[in-house]
Design a protein around this motif. Structure first.
Motif, PDB file in Angstrom:
ATOM      1  N   ASP A  72       0.840  -1.200   0.000  1.00  0.00           N
ATOM      2  CA  ASP A  72       0.000   0.000   0.000  1.00  0.00           C
ATOM      3  C   ASP A  72       0.872   1.246   0.000  1.00  0.00           C
ATOM      4  O   ASP A  72       0.682   2.159  -0.812  1.00  0.00           O
ATOM      5  N   GLU A  84      -7.192   5.953  -3.800  1.00  0.00           N
ATOM      6  CA  GLU A  84      -7.498   4.629  -4.343  1.00  0.00           C
ATOM      7  C   GLU A  84      -7.194   3.527  -3.332  1.00  0.00           C
ATOM      8  O   GLU A  84      -7.997   2.603  -3.156  1.00  0.00           O
ATOM      9  N   VAL A  85      -6.044   3.617  -2.662  1.00  0.00           N
ATOM     10  CA  VAL A  85      -5.700   2.621  -1.638  1.00  0.00           C
ATOM     11  C   VAL A  85      -6.719   2.653  -0.511  1.00  0.00           C
ATOM     12  O   VAL A  85      -7.225   1.607  -0.080  1.00  0.00           O
ATOM     13  N   THR A  87      -9.805   3.765  -0.512  1.00  0.00           N
ATOM     14  CA  THR A  87     -11.116   3.320  -0.976  1.00  0.00           C
ATOM     15  C   THR A  87     -11.168   1.789  -0.987  1.00  0.00           C
ATOM     16  O   THR A  87     -12.150   1.197  -0.534  1.00  0.00           O
ATOM     17  N   ARG A  88     -10.096   1.153  -1.451  1.00  0.00           N
ATOM     18  CA  ARG A  88     -10.031  -0.325  -1.432  1.00  0.00           C
ATOM     19  C   ARG A  88     -10.020  -0.859   0.001  1.00  0.00           C
ATOM     20  O   ARG A  88     -10.665  -1.854   0.299  1.00  0.00           O
ATOM     21  N   ARG A  89      -9.262  -0.189   0.881  1.00  0.00           N
ATOM     22  CA  ARG A  89      -9.096  -0.691   2.257  1.00  0.00           C
ATOM     23  C   ARG A  89     -10.363  -0.477   3.095  1.00  0.00           C
ATOM     24  O   ARG A  89     -10.643  -1.261   3.985  1.00  0.00           O
ATOM     25  N   THR A  90     -11.093   0.593   2.816  1.00  0.00           N
ATOM     26  CA  THR A  90     -12.282   0.899   3.626  1.00  0.00           C
ATOM     27  C   THR A  90     -13.561   0.345   3.011  1.00  0.00           C
ATOM     28  O   THR A  90     -14.589   0.317   3.683  1.00  0.00           O
ATOM     29  N   ASN A  91     -13.519  -0.087   1.749  1.00  0.00           N
ATOM     30  CA  ASN A  91     -14.683  -0.665   1.076  1.00  0.00           C
ATOM     31  C   ASN A  91     -14.271  -1.926   0.339  1.00  0.00           C
ATOM     32  O   ASN A  91     -14.326  -1.975  -0.890  1.00  0.00           O
ATOM     33  N   PRO A  92     -13.855  -2.962   1.067  1.00  0.00           N
ATOM     34  CA  PRO A  92     -13.397  -4.177   0.370  1.00  0.00           C
ATOM     35  C   PRO A  92     -14.535  -4.811  -0.422  1.00  0.00           C
ATOM     36  O   PRO A  92     -15.682  -4.785  -0.007  1.00  0.00           O
ATOM     37  N   SER A  93     -14.185  -5.369  -1.572  1.00  0.00           N
ATOM     38  CA  SER A  93     -15.205  -5.986  -2.444  1.00  0.00           C
ATOM     39  C   SER A  93     -15.632  -7.331  -1.924  1.00  0.00           C
ATOM     40  O   SER A  93     -14.937  -8.087  -1.397  1.00  0.00           O
TER      41      SER A  93
END
Length: 93
Positions: A72, A84-85, A87-93
């Motif tokens: 990261d 972007e990092v 957003t990925r870390r706080t909203n995992p798919s």
């Protein structure tokens, strides 16, 4: 404190993340929040040196309640990359 300029809408999750990232970076590097945008990179700001970057990372971990991996951190080459990092870390798919 002036609102950060951002291409993202304030009501969206990405917009909220962008606002918080910009505010955090501005606070750590001592810049006016209006001088930063998602396209800002460390080379744009004299005060955003390697030590300030580490302080930005720690402040973001505190602000968002996350712990970044070394991957990261390596990818955080500017505000957009940080957004972007996070957003990925706080909203995992």
């Amino acid at each position: 404190m002036t609102e950060p300029s951002s291409d993202a809408t304030a009501g969206s999750t990405g917009g909220i993340v962008a606002e918080r990232v910009i505010a955090t970076v501005a606070d750590v590097v001592g810049e006016d929040i209006g001088a930063l945008s998602p396209s800002t990179i460390p080379a744009d700001l004299e005060a955003w040196d390697s030590l300030a970057h580490l302080n930005v990372i720690m402040a973001l971990e505190d602000e968002f309640g996350v712990t970044f991996t070394s991957e990261d951190i390596e990818s955080m080459a500017g505000i957009q990359a940080i957004i972007e990092v996070l957003t990925r870390r706080t909203n995992p798919s």
